[in-house]
Motif scaffolding. Structure first.
Motif, mmCIF file in Angstrom:
data_model
loop_
_atom_site.group_PDB
_atom_site.id
_atom_site.type_symbol
_atom_site.label_atom_id
_atom_site.label_comp_id
_atom_site.label_asym_id
_atom_site.label_seq_id
_atom_site.Cartn_x
_atom_site.Cartn_y
_atom_site.Cartn_z
ATOM 1 N N THR A 102 24.621 18.997 -26.819
ATOM 2 C CA THR A 102 23.872 17.938 -26.140
ATOM 3 C C THR A 102 24.701 16.668 -26.041
ATOM 4 O OG1 THR A 102 21.754 18.851 -26.841
ATOM 5 C CG2 THR A 102 21.784 16.532 -26.210
ATOM 6 N N ARG A 106 25.624 15.393 -22.256
ATOM 7 C CA ARG A 106 24.879 14.225 -21.812
ATOM 8 C C ARG A 106 25.639 12.916 -21.994
ATOM 9 N NH1 ARG A 106 19.874 15.667 -20.457
ATOM 10 N NH2 ARG A 106 19.287 13.479 -20.242
ATOM 11 N N TRP A 107 26.628 12.883 -22.881
ATOM 12 C CA TRP A 107 27.344 11.617 -23.095
ATOM 13 C C TRP A 107 28.842 11.751 -22.865
ATOM 14 C CZ3 TRP A 107 31.180 8.975 -25.382
ATOM 15 C CH2 TRP A 107 31.090 7.574 -25.364
ATOM 16 N N SER A 224 19.043 19.043 -25.424
ATOM 17 C CA SER A 224 19.085 18.915 -23.970
ATOM 18 C C SER A 224 18.054 19.811 -23.298
ATOM 19 C CB SER A 224 20.490 19.226 -23.442
ATOM 20 O OG SER A 224 20.876 20.532 -23.791
ATOM 21 N N TYR A 227 14.781 17.953 -23.543
ATOM 22 C CA TYR A 227 14.746 16.856 -22.568
ATOM 23 C C TYR A 227 14.465 17.397 -21.172
ATOM 24 C CZ TYR A 227 17.221 14.400 -26.343
ATOM 25 O OH TYR A 227 17.589 13.870 -27.541
ATOM 26 N N ILE A 244 19.618 9.615 -23.293
ATOM 27 C CA ILE A 244 18.787 9.726 -22.085
ATOM 28 C C ILE A 244 18.755 8.400 -21.327
ATOM 29 C CG2 ILE A 244 17.348 11.596 -23.009
ATOM 30 C CD1 ILE A 244 15.174 9.360 -23.427
#
Length: 301
Positions: A102, A106-107, A224, A227, A244
């Motif tokens: 994740t 996501r980052w 993730s 989410y 997020i």
């Protein structure tokens, strides 16, 4: 096993055949024309076949010489290309990073293009694992892990504040189930991540709510996935807010309550081996990521 021809002689033949000139071959090889001629004769004696027809200040390939040149020129081209690739590869540096799925998707990955632009000579190899990091065992240069900041055999660098908060899609149906207080969450499906199975319980305790099952609802392997389910209106997820940010800005997700839980030292850290000199590519990545995260001025833990 049949012997290979003398390689220096083979090289002299290839260059002379390519130029059809002993003089030009001598220039390329940085030797005298006489040295080139001697090497060609040495090869002809080895194969027991004339390879050139000698004329006045010029040479031409015999039929056998032309066939032989056609075959070996391909081999010399392959050797040149392989050597060139090897040289380019030796100039590159590989950086092996391990991070959570994740965090990576996501980052880290959305920002890696900036690292590639700044350090094009560094090749990043990014893998994911939940296993404990052991730099003596694992073939990695650095890792991003969640913890209190202390790992055996590792330097640790604080990366981000770890704030968790319930989030949902603004399209989540709630006509018959208002969300005015934490106790109202009991009417909704809670979305969990197996990687962070305690988050709901920790948050509920922080707001004094004891009447809701902290493990009830739908469970996903990684955050993730939870989410993604929240974005599609399947329930309410407990999110790490820094992961997020894009969804909060776009409005795909909203905070259910403006009551986050700051986990303090329990957050994400960059780990590097403490018992060996730091590789240049690790230094570059460490300086880059600390400049990109919130609180980048924090010293190593």
């Amino acid at each position: 096993m049949e012997r290979l021809p003398p390689l220096n002689a083979l090289r002299a033949f290839e260059v002379a055949a390519r130029h059809l000139s002993v003089t030009l071959a001598a220039d390329e090889l940085c030797v005298t024309p006489g040295a080139v001629s001697r090497k060609i004769r040495e090869l002809e004696e080895f194969v027991d076949t004339p390879l050139f027809v000698r004329g006045h200040q010029q040479i031409a390939l015999t039929a056998e010489g032309a066939d032989y040149f056609k075959s070996i020129s391909r081999l010399f081209t392959e050797v040149r290309e392989a050597t060139s690739r090897l040289g380019r590869r030796s100039q590159r540096q590989q950086l092996k990073i391990r991070a959570y799925s994740t965090f990576s998707t996501r980052w880290l990955i959305p920002r890696l293009s900036d690292f590639h632009d700044r350090y094009p000579e560094i090749e990043v190899s990014l893998t994911s694992s939940l296993e404990e990091v052991d730099f003596d065992r694992d073939e990695i240069d650095c890792a991003i892990r969640l913890g209190e900041g202390t790992w055996r055999g590792a330097n640790s660098y604080w990366l981000v504040p770890n704030v968790i908060c319930p989030v949902m899609s603004p399209k989540l149906p709630r006509a018959d189930a208002p969300l005015n207080a934490p106790e109202d969450l009991g009417r909704y499906t809670l979305l969990h991540s197996l990687a962070r199975i305690d988050d709901w319980g920790d948050w509920l305790r922080s707001v004094g709510e004891t009447g809701i099952d902290p493990l009830g609802g739908a469970t996903f392997q990684i955050s993730s996935m939870a989410y993604a389910a929240a974005i599609r209106g399947q329930g309410i997820a407990m999110a790490q807010l820094f992961l997020i940010e894009d969804e909060l800005r776009s409005g795909e997700l909203v905070k259910v309550f403006d009551r986050g839980l700051e986990r303090g030292r329990f957050t994400y850290y960059l780990l590097t081996p403490s018992d060996r000199p730091e590789k240049p590519q690790v230094t570059a990545f460490r300086e880059w990521i600390l400049a990109r995260v919130i609180g980048s001025d924090d010293a190593s833990a």
